[in-house]
Motif scaffolding. Structure first.
Motif, PDB file in Angstrom:
ATOM      1  N   ALA A   9       0.902  -1.125  -0.066  1.00  0.00           N
ATOM      2  CA  ALA A   9       0.035   0.070   0.031  1.00  0.00           C
ATOM      3  C   ALA A   9       0.909   1.326  -0.022  1.00  0.00           C
ATOM      4  O   ALA A   9       0.523   2.135  -0.614  1.00  0.00           O
ATOM      5  CB  ALA A   9      -1.072  -0.060   1.376  1.00  0.00           C
ATOM      6  N   SER A  10       2.063   1.428   0.777  1.00  0.00           N
ATOM      7  CA  SER A  10       2.847   2.286   0.735  1.00  0.00           C
ATOM      8  C   SER A  10       3.508   2.658  -0.514  1.00  0.00           C
ATOM      9  O   SER A  10       3.893   3.638  -1.074  1.00  0.00           O
ATOM     10  CB  SER A  10       3.751   2.597   1.970  1.00  0.00           C
ATOM     11  N   GLY A  11       4.038   1.459  -1.153  1.00  0.00           N
ATOM     12  CA  GLY A  11       4.572   1.697  -2.389  1.00  0.00           C
ATOM     13  C   GLY A  11       3.569   1.997  -3.513  1.00  0.00           C
ATOM     14  O   GLY A  11       3.967   2.993  -4.212  1.00  0.00           O
ATOM     15  N   VAL A  12       2.334   1.747  -3.459  1.00  0.00           N
ATOM     16  CA  VAL A  12       1.261   2.217  -4.553  1.00  0.00           C
ATOM     17  C   VAL A  12       1.106   3.950  -4.180  1.00  0.00           C
ATOM     18  O   VAL A  12       1.113   4.833  -5.159  1.00  0.00           O
ATOM     19  CB  VAL A  12      -0.146   1.744  -4.153  1.00  0.00           C
ATOM     20  N   VAL A  13       1.053   4.270  -2.741  1.00  0.00           N
ATOM     21  CA  VAL A  13       1.006   5.690  -2.583  1.00  0.00           C
ATOM     22  C   VAL A  13       2.118   6.446  -2.991  1.00  0.00           C
ATOM     23  O   VAL A  13       2.000   7.517  -3.467  1.00  0.00           O
ATOM     24  CB  VAL A  13       0.657   5.768  -0.856  1.00  0.00           C
ATOM     25  N   GLU A  14       3.225   5.936  -2.976  1.00  0.00           N
ATOM     26  CA  GLU A  14       4.499   6.597  -3.465  1.00  0.00           C
ATOM     27  C   GLU A  14       4.421   6.644  -5.086  1.00  0.00           C
ATOM     28  O   GLU A  14       5.199   7.687  -5.484  1.00  0.00           O
ATOM     29  CB  GLU A  14       5.877   5.962  -2.994  1.00  0.00           C
ATOM     30  N   LEU A  15       4.024   5.738  -5.634  1.00  0.00           N
ATOM     31  CA  LEU A  15       4.116   5.645  -6.939  1.00  0.00           C
ATOM     32  C   LEU A  15       2.823   7.052  -7.299  1.00  0.00           C
ATOM     33  O   LEU A  15       3.128   7.766  -8.279  1.00  0.00           O
ATOM     34  CB  LEU A  15       3.376   4.609  -7.691  1.00  0.00           C
ATOM     35  N   ALA A  16       2.010   6.953  -6.609  1.00  0.00           N
ATOM     36  CA  ALA A  16       0.916   8.123  -6.887  1.00  0.00           C
ATOM     37  C   ALA A  16       1.388   9.340  -6.635  1.00  0.00           C
ATOM     38  O   ALA A  16       1.465  10.422  -7.311  1.00  0.00           O
ATOM     39  CB  ALA A  16      -0.328   7.820  -6.105  1.00  0.00           C
ATOM     40  N   LEU A  17       2.073   9.349  -5.549  1.00  0.00           N
ATOM     41  CA  LEU A  17       2.792  10.824  -5.205  1.00  0.00           C
ATOM     42  C   LEU A  17       3.645  11.241  -6.257  1.00  0.00           C
ATOM     43  O   LEU A  17       3.816  12.336  -6.543  1.00  0.00           O
ATOM     44  CB  LEU A  17       3.359  10.588  -3.950  1.00  0.00           C
ATOM     45  N   ALA A  18       4.491  10.183  -6.679  1.00  0.00           N
ATOM     46  CA  ALA A  18       5.664  10.540  -7.672  1.00  0.00           C
ATOM     47  C   ALA A  18       4.997  11.129  -9.005  1.00  0.00           C
ATOM     48  O   ALA A  18       5.404  12.212  -9.459  1.00  0.00           O
ATOM     49  CB  ALA A  18       6.273   9.337  -7.995  1.00  0.00           C
ATOM     50  N   ALA A  19       3.901  10.613  -9.506  1.00  0.00           N
ATOM     51  CA  ALA A  19       3.210  10.870 -10.627  1.00  0.00           C
ATOM     52  C   ALA A  19       2.612  12.330 -10.547  1.00  0.00           C
ATOM     53  O   ALA A  19       2.632  13.040 -11.361  1.00  0.00           O
ATOM     54  CB  ALA A  19       2.052   9.945 -11.031  1.00  0.00           C
ATOM     55  N   GLY A  20       2.149  12.436  -9.167  1.00  0.00           N
ATOM     56  CA  GLY A  20       1.481  13.803  -9.099  1.00  0.00           C
ATOM     57  C   GLY A  20       2.434  14.858  -8.852  1.00  0.00           C
ATOM     58  O   GLY A  20       2.235  16.081  -9.403  1.00  0.00           O
ATOM     59  N   VAL A  21       3.592  14.449  -8.349  1.00  0.00           N
ATOM     60  CA  VAL A  21       4.798  15.557  -8.180  1.00  0.00           C
ATOM     61  C   VAL A  21       5.468  15.801  -9.341  1.00  0.00           C
ATOM     62  O   VAL A  21       5.671  16.892  -9.865  1.00  0.00           O
ATOM     63  CB  VAL A  21       5.834  15.167  -7.113  1.00  0.00           C
ATOM     64  N   ALA A  22       5.480  14.988 -10.464  1.00  0.00           N
ATOM     65  CA  ALA A  22       6.384  14.880 -11.712  1.00  0.00           C
ATOM     66  C   ALA A  22       5.177  15.947 -12.756  1.00  0.00           C
ATOM     67  O   ALA A  22       5.984  16.554 -13.389  1.00  0.00           O
ATOM     68  CB  ALA A  22       6.203  13.650 -12.395  1.00  0.00           C
ATOM     69  N   LEU A  23       4.088  15.958 -12.380  1.00  0.00           N
ATOM     70  CA  LEU A  23       3.075  16.688 -13.292  1.00  0.00           C
ATOM     71  C   LEU A  23       2.894  18.230 -12.665  1.00  0.00           C
ATOM     72  O   LEU A  23       2.552  17.975 -11.683  1.00  0.00           O
ATOM     73  CB  LEU A  23       1.674  15.829 -13.518  1.00  0.00           C
ATOM     74  N   PRO A  24       3.124  18.964 -13.633  1.00  0.00           N
ATOM     75  CA  PRO A  24       3.021  20.266 -13.041  1.00  0.00           C
ATOM     76  C   PRO A  24       1.350  20.776 -12.732  1.00  0.00           C
ATOM     77  O   PRO A  24       1.372  21.277 -11.576  1.00  0.00           O
ATOM     78  CB  PRO A  24       3.390  21.189 -14.318  1.00  0.00           C
ATOM     79  N   ARG A  25       0.449  20.015 -13.333  1.00  0.00           N
ATOM     80  CA  ARG A  25      -0.890  20.428 -12.940  1.00  0.00           C
ATOM     81  C   ARG A  25      -1.316  20.056 -11.511  1.00  0.00           C
ATOM     82  O   ARG A  25      -1.928  20.589 -10.952  1.00  0.00           O
ATOM     83  CB  ARG A  25      -1.746  19.961 -13.960  1.00  0.00           C
ATOM     84  N   THR A  26      -0.776  18.688 -11.209  1.00  0.00           N
ATOM     85  CA  THR A  26      -1.023  18.306  -9.623  1.00  0.00           C
ATOM     86  C   THR A  26       0.147  18.459  -8.741  1.00  0.00           C
ATOM     87  O   THR A  26       0.028  17.850  -7.664  1.00  0.00           O
ATOM     88  CB  THR A  26      -1.318  16.597  -9.900  1.00  0.00           C
ATOM     89  N   ARG A  27       1.020  19.035  -9.087  1.00  0.00           N
ATOM     90  CA  ARG A  27       2.419  18.905  -8.241  1.00  0.00           C
ATOM     91  C   ARG A  27       2.069  19.694  -6.768  1.00  0.00           C
ATOM     92  O   ARG A  27       2.667  19.024  -5.770  1.00  0.00           O
ATOM     93  CB  ARG A  27       3.455  19.978  -9.144  1.00  0.00           C
TER      94      ARG A  27
END
Length: 126
Positions: free
Chosen positions: A47-65
């Motif tokens: 679960a924490s790995g999934v959360v980290e993947l979602a956070l990584a994607a969010g931080v990478a995208l300017p719109r959701t950063r």
């Protein structure tokens, strides 16, 4: 590209790398799950790995950063008990392992500050 403009990309990379590790070497992370949490440690690891993947994607995208960086700040605070658990559990291990576990504790502070900085310096809305 300046270091400050690369900072979100580096943070996203750190999160993604850590997420991948949660799935490739889960046993290491299972050992850090506080025993007070219900359920199997592996569930929390994944679960924490999934959360980290979602956070990584969010931080990478300017719109959701901005929102993702704020969530990352909270996540880094939230996983601190796992680092404490690891330090407690590894206190009798060989010195290099014990040092690594103890070193994780103060490392959480710059991670929290880094994520908070990315949230504060991101332009736009999220």
């Amino acid at each position: 590209m300046s270091l400050s403009s690369r900072s979100p990309v580096l943070l996203a990379g750190l999160l993604a790398g850590s997420a991948v590790a949660h799935f490739t070497v889960p046993k290491v992370f299972d050992a850090t799950i506080p025993r007070a949490l219900p359920g199997a440690p592996r569930t929390w690891t994944y679960a924490s790995g999934v959360v980290e993947l979602a956070l990584a994607a969010g931080v990478a995208l300017p719109r959701t950063r901005r929102a993702a960086a704020k969530a990352t700040t909270a996540f880094f605070v939230g996983v601190f008990p796992a680092n404490v658990q690891m330090a407690v559990d590894w206190r009798h291990r060989p010195t290099p392992l014990k040092a690594a576990a103890m070193g994780r504790l103060p490392l959480q502070v710059p991670l929290v500050l880094w994520a908070r900085s990315v949230a504060r310096t991101t332009e736009g809305r999220s």
